[in-house]
Design a protein around this motif. Sequence first.
Motif: not given
Length: 208
Positions: A25-26, A68-73, A141-143
């Motif tokens: 995304i970046q 990617d946008e859906e996964a990020n959401k 950890i977060a992902t």
Amino acid sequence: RKFEVAYMKLINALVSTPPDIHKHIQLRLEFNKLGFKQVLQKLRGVAIEDCEELDQEVETYDEEDGHDEEANKNTFAHVGDIGLIEFNNIDWLWGRLRQITGEANLDTYWRTFLGALLAIDTETEVGAIQFAIAARFVHQIATGEWLGDEASKKDDYKLEILPLLKAVKETETNLLLPLRNQITKFKKKKKKKKKKKTKENHIIKKIT
């Protein structure tokens, strides 16, 4: 159309190579700053019969962008509308994180985490590397990158140390080494000026 196809293939490869969708995304945002969004719009207008390969590359870009946008959401669904999250605003992120941890009664862990970060001496090269490790560690950890294939097992917690160390090495190579070289050059330049000034003072003393 050959050049346009080649460019699209290169951009698709660059964007999809990093394993982290946030980097995807970046990278797309960086391309958009260069005006790629407008270029892509024009390429979408090219008739498929004119260049089927170009149409496929544009379609691949759009599909990957959507995924990617859906996964990020989904990643930030618990925070709220992703469009309202101010990722570049440190004050906003700090306030929202403080609110979330407070509501979840996680103040003890929050203080421990902040205390650990505060213990890092950021004025040293080692400190900068430690911060890079901490950031990558929390990101894993977060992902969910730290979980095994069967994430439901409580004893299946593990960290992928090699990717972590590789990421830190890349950070050191890309950010810290150039900075270290600049500091070294600055010190040498400063030392040279000091020697020159000392020599001039010595000459002045002789004259007087």
